[in-house]
Every structure is written in C-alpha cells, then in structure tokens.
Design an enzyme around this catalytic site. Sequence first.
Site, mmCIF file in Angstrom:
data_model
loop_
_atom_site.group_PDB
_atom_site.id
_atom_site.type_symbol
_atom_site.label_atom_id
_atom_site.label_comp_id
_atom_site.label_asym_id
_atom_site.label_seq_id
_atom_site.Cartn_x
_atom_site.Cartn_y
_atom_site.Cartn_z
ATOM 1 N N CYS A 93 0.832 -1.200 0.000
ATOM 2 C CA CYS A 93 0.000 0.000 0.000
ATOM 3 C C CYS A 93 0.874 1.261 0.000
ATOM 4 O O CYS A 93 1.631 1.462 -0.941
ATOM 5 C CB CYS A 93 -1.018 -0.023 1.137
ATOM 6 S SG CYS A 93 -2.347 1.192 0.888
ATOM 7 N N HIS A 150 -3.910 -4.565 -0.490
ATOM 8 C CA HIS A 150 -3.538 -5.199 0.783
ATOM 9 C C HIS A 150 -3.686 -6.714 0.670
ATOM 10 O O HIS A 150 -4.802 -7.226 0.762
ATOM 11 C CB HIS A 150 -4.446 -4.699 1.911
ATOM 12 C CG HIS A 150 -4.175 -3.310 2.332
ATOM 13 N ND1 HIS A 150 -3.282 -3.003 3.330
ATOM 14 C CD2 HIS A 150 -4.676 -2.136 1.883
ATOM 15 C CE1 HIS A 150 -3.243 -1.691 3.495
ATOM 16 N NE2 HIS A 150 -4.078 -1.136 2.633
ATOM 17 N N GLU A 201 -2.938 -8.869 2.840
ATOM 18 C CA GLU A 201 -3.385 -9.380 4.140
ATOM 19 C C GLU A 201 -4.887 -9.220 4.343
ATOM 20 O O GLU A 201 -5.464 -9.838 5.240
ATOM 21 C CB GLU A 201 -2.609 -8.708 5.281
ATOM 22 C CG GLU A 201 -3.032 -7.296 5.622
ATOM 23 C CD GLU A 201 -2.536 -6.209 4.681
ATOM 24 O OE1 GLU A 201 -2.784 -5.029 4.995
ATOM 25 O OE2 GLU A 201 -1.916 -6.519 3.633
#
Length: 195
Positions: A64, A173, A175
């Site tokens: 990011c 992202h 994650e």
Amino acid sequence: MRALERAGAEVTLSADRATAMDCDGLVVPGVGAFAACMEGLRAVRGHEVIGRRLAGGRPVLGICVGMQILFERGVEHGVETAGCDEWPGVVERLQAPVVPHMGWNTVEAPEGTRLFSGLEQERFYFVHSYGVRDWTLQTNDRTRPPLVTWAEHGGDRFVAAVENGPLTATQFHPEKSGDAGAALLRNWVASLPRP
C-alpha cells in the site's frame, strides 16, 4: 504479521536496523499519507535500510503506502514529498469519479509473474486515493525490465504491483485479500532465499 505467518514465514516485528538488514525478507507496510509515512521512515533511517538491502540483492516487499514511498515522489493535497526513489514516478490522486478506491478489484498481471502465479483471475482488496498512473522506468534492454501489474478504477489505470528483482510491491492489501492474498504472500515467501 499473522498473514505472513500463515504464509509460512517466521516473522519478527522490529525497529532494529541490524535485524532489518539481516532478515531474509523485509516487509515495508504503510497506511495514511505519503508524507507522514516518509517522515516516520526517515526518522529511523529506514530508507537507508531499504536501499542497502536492495543494493545487496536482499528482498523487500512494500504494501500500500509502503509501495508508494518506493517511488521518486508523492503529491498529496498540494504537498510534494520525496520518496525512496527506487523507481521513477509520481504518486498522485486517482482521476476517478469516486475516490477513494475501496473494495475488491481484479488486476492485469503480466506474463512471467511469480507473485501472481496461479492468481491471474483473482480479486484483491484496495483502499487508496493515490497511486502511480504512469510507469516511466526505461531499461533500454540493459537490465531485465520490471514486471508491472495494472488495475483500473473508474476508468483510471494505475500500478497495482511491481516485481523488480529483489524489490516487490503491491498497492492492494494482500493481508485483507482473503485466500488470493494469502496465496500471493505464500508466493512471495517461497521466493525468499533460504539461509
């Protein structure tokens, strides 16, 4: 940390320079504004750690804003801030009818990608108002050109990921990207040199 651990990595969270230099792979996350992220990074001389690792061929993954700061500069709210200058380019506001770009989106991964291997048709989770809209690095066939992955939001194309030797980065992202993000992190962890 948990996403990387689930991807098979042994993770250490540290601000220690020696630890950051010696690890098999360094992850540079970032949230918020480009200028604030760079200020925090420079305060601990993190930009030097990134540069030294890359000079030695040691892997770095930016996520990011952690990807954005790897570019030459960012312009947010009329403020221009120098980045780490690992790649030429300007991080600027997306030119889309609705900003921020928030939610799931597909990407256009290039042929030969290792990062997106097996994930070419998957969706990833984005949360950002700024991005790199023009890839300017020219290698003139002297070195292997980076693999650049693109995405589009509201008719505006931007860089979604870059694979450039030891330097890898994603605008989205991983994650927060469910199974696809977990698989992408496994691909990155599997690419790390083993001691």
